[in-house]
Design an enzyme around this catalytic site. Structure first.
Site, PDB file in Angstrom:
ATOM      1  N   HIS A 119       1.064  -0.722   0.108  1.00 54.91           N
ATOM      2  CA  HIS A 119       0.112  -0.251   0.160  1.00 54.91           C
ATOM      3  C   HIS A 119       0.844   1.060  -0.336  1.00 54.91           C
ATOM      4  O   HIS A 119       1.423   2.050   0.765  1.00 54.91           O
ATOM      5  CB  HIS A 119      -0.883  -0.196   1.398  1.00 54.91           C
ATOM      6  CG  HIS A 119      -1.951   1.088   1.347  1.00 54.91           C
ATOM      7  ND1 HIS A 119      -1.592   2.479   1.273  1.00 54.91           N
ATOM      8  CD2 HIS A 119      -3.642   0.556   0.142  1.00 54.91           C
ATOM      9  CE1 HIS A 119      -3.208   3.238   1.166  1.00 54.91           C
ATOM     10  NE2 HIS A 119      -4.002   1.763   0.758  1.00 54.91           N
ATOM     11  N   HIS A 149      -5.905  17.740 -52.259  1.00 51.81           N
ATOM     12  CA  HIS A 149      -6.087  16.559 -52.507  1.00 51.81           C
ATOM     13  C   HIS A 149      -4.636  16.449 -52.816  1.00 51.81           C
ATOM     14  O   HIS A 149      -4.227  15.400 -53.245  1.00 51.81           O
ATOM     15  CB  HIS A 149      -7.190  16.324 -53.290  1.00 51.81           C
ATOM     16  CG  HIS A 149      -8.353  16.501 -53.722  1.00 51.81           C
ATOM     17  ND1 HIS A 149      -8.946  15.453 -52.471  1.00 51.81           N
ATOM     18  CD2 HIS A 149      -8.977  17.524 -54.029  1.00 51.81           C
ATOM     19  CE1 HIS A 149     -10.402  16.425 -52.739  1.00 51.81           C
ATOM     20  NE2 HIS A 149      -9.912  17.521 -53.559  1.00 51.81           N
ATOM     21  N   SER A 207      21.549  10.710 -43.495  1.00 51.22           N
ATOM     22  CA  SER A 207      21.244   9.436 -43.629  1.00 51.22           C
ATOM     23  C   SER A 207      22.852   8.870 -43.575  1.00 51.22           C
ATOM     24  O   SER A 207      23.107   9.662 -43.931  1.00 51.22           O
ATOM     25  CB  SER A 207      20.621   9.343 -45.153  1.00 51.22           C
ATOM     26  OG  SER A 207      21.166   7.524 -45.564  1.00 51.22           O
TER      27      SER A 207
END
Length: 484
Positions: A86, A159, A289
């Site tokens: 507890h 879009h 990279s």
């Protein structure tokens, strides 16, 4: 083997949010030291209020508690919890060990949620206070960016296909508007946080009514006094053992909404980076990279998107938790809340730090933008050309057919041959359009295609953004440090 629960060891899992990304200030708010120190402060406030209202608590006991707020023996508390299973009673005993005179009155009349829930509410409010100026600074940096480029034409996209022109500043205002809504929501949910207060085991205040021998007024005063000491204007009148878990839904919903805003912004930046129209900051020695030395990957924006997805997902935890709280409470909320509340704020903190860093160093490439406009604008200008021909005495239908044929030919050069859009050259070469040949340059001026975008930017910033940022002016100069 690393010791179990060794959060600092290299052989033990550590949350990347704490060890890699979030600010020290936010990490501290969700630390054990902050949590358990707040528990002790709550026990002190309770004792002080109970003493004021007539319970037999001495000044010496109060002073002993005050002197030991920071004297926390974490090892002892862990050993106590291992025995007692507890956490609250483990810390009651640990606090009592260093406050032997006050040990008997610590946690008097209270239930575990007195310290647990009230501490959570205090920390949630402080965490909002950390996020609010960070969000305001992001908005401020983007507002500066938008104002400077309010009239810089750029190709619009619907879009993700070329559409009518807008401006770089106007597009940025779409981002700002979403963040302003998040700032208002975060401020609102912060200000609406209410203290659980002093309510007892099932929220009836029965234990405190017994302590004060049936004096309802003193029980209400006790609740009000502790609430005021904690810095809250209001406490819940009705609680079970816990404050309603819908509070957690409200808070994490705002953070999830912020995550959606940031994800949209950083996705746009990533797409623009691919188009080479805009880039996030890229440091001199930064490597894009390990295999391709030329790469300039938008790693900051990618990090924001990655963490924003986690932030948006976390709101499912409090939604489900609130739905399964049986009657006055059930303990299946506890372990879940230890994780989701902290992670939500640490994640929000990280993405705001990172987005501020991005917004302080955005780079725009006007020549690339101009070239892309040149590729698409001839098609978009055809309606203006038809109107000009009609004004010069031409037939609208004949002109439409002429332009349709020339447009198809120019489109074939672009799509099938990979060439430049030569529609204007074709119109120049066609004698039918000779009445407006001298007007073609003006008809292709990009600034004539952006409508009221510059005016909208300035009005939006002046009327909606800058007034919203005014309360945060004193913290606007702080820069964002990018973590690992």
């Amino acid at each position: 083997m690393a010791a179990a629960g060794d959060p600092g060891g290299t052989d033990s899992y550590r949350s990347p949010l704490a060890s890699r990304y979030a600010s020290p200030e936010m990490c501290f708010l969700f630390s054990d030291r902050c949590k358990f120190r707040t528990w002790r402060q709550l026990w002190l406030w309770l004792a002080e209020a109970e003493q004021t209202l007539g319970l037999p608590i001495t000044d010496e006991q109060i002073q002993e508690m005050k002197s030991n707020l920071d004297n926390i023996d974490f090892q002892m508390a862990a050993e106590e919890e291992k025995q007692l299973r507890h956490d609250v009673m483990a810390h009651v005993h640990t606090f009592g060990r260093c406050c032997p005179k006050a040990a008997g009155i610590i946690h008097l009349g209270a239930t575990s949620c007195y310290v647990g829930d009230n501490t959570d509410l205090i920390i949630l409010r402080k965490a909002c206070d950390l996020l609010l100026p960070k969000l305001a600074r992001v908005i401020s940096r983007l507002a500066d960016f938008a104002k400077e480029r309010a009239d810089l034409p750029t190709l619009g996209f619907t879009h993700f296909q070329p559409a009518q022109l807008t401006t770089v500043g106007k597009r940025c205002c779409l981002w700002i508007q979403d963040l302003c809504m998040d700032l208002q929501s975060l401020k609102r949910v912060r200000d609406e946080l209410r203290f659980r207060g002093v309510k007892g085991t099932t929220g009836t205040q029965a234990s405190f009514l017994q302590l004060f021998e049936g004096d309802h007024q003193k029980v209400e005063q006790l609740d009000q006094m502790v609430t005021k000491k904690a810095g809250f204007e209001r406490a819940f009148i009705i609680t079970g053992q816990t404050y309603t878990r819908k509070v957690d839904i409200a808070v994490l919903s705002v953070l999830a909404s912020l995550g959606a805003s940031v994800h949209k912004i950083c996705t746009d930046i990533r797409l623009l980076a691919n188009l080479k129209e805009m880039e996030e900051p890229f440091e001199k020695q930064q490597i894009g990279s390990s295999a391709m030395p030329y790469k300039r990957n938008p790693m900051r924006s990618e990090r924001c998107c990655s963490l924003a997805r986690h932030l948006m997902a976390l709101v499912m935890d409090p939604l489900q938790t609130a739905s399964v709280q049986w009657f006055e409470r059930t303990l299946d909320d506890s372990a879940n809340r230890r994780i989701c509340l902290a992670e939500a704020f640490l994640t929000a903190d990280t993405i705001l730090n990172t987005l501020q860093n991005i917004s302080e160093g955005l780079v725009v490439y006007p020549k690339v933008i101009e070239r892309r406009i040149r590729q698409e604008l001839p098609f978009m200008a055809t309606e203006n050309i038809i109107m000009a021909m009609v004004k010069a005495g031409g037939n609208r239908q004949d002109c439409h057919e002429k332009i349709r044929v020339l447009s198809q030919q120019a489109a074939a050069v672009v799509k099938q041959e990979g060439g430049e859009n030569d529609l204007m050259e074709r119109i120049h070469a066609d004698a039918y359009f000779s009445p407006i040949h001298l007007q073609l340059g003006d008809l292709l001026d990009p600034s004539s295609f952006i409508g009221r975008a510059p005016q909208q930017v300035h009005r939006f910033l002046d009327e909606e953004v800058y007034p919203l940022l005014k309360p945060f002016e004193h913290v606007m100069e702080e820069k964002a440090e990018l973590c690992l």
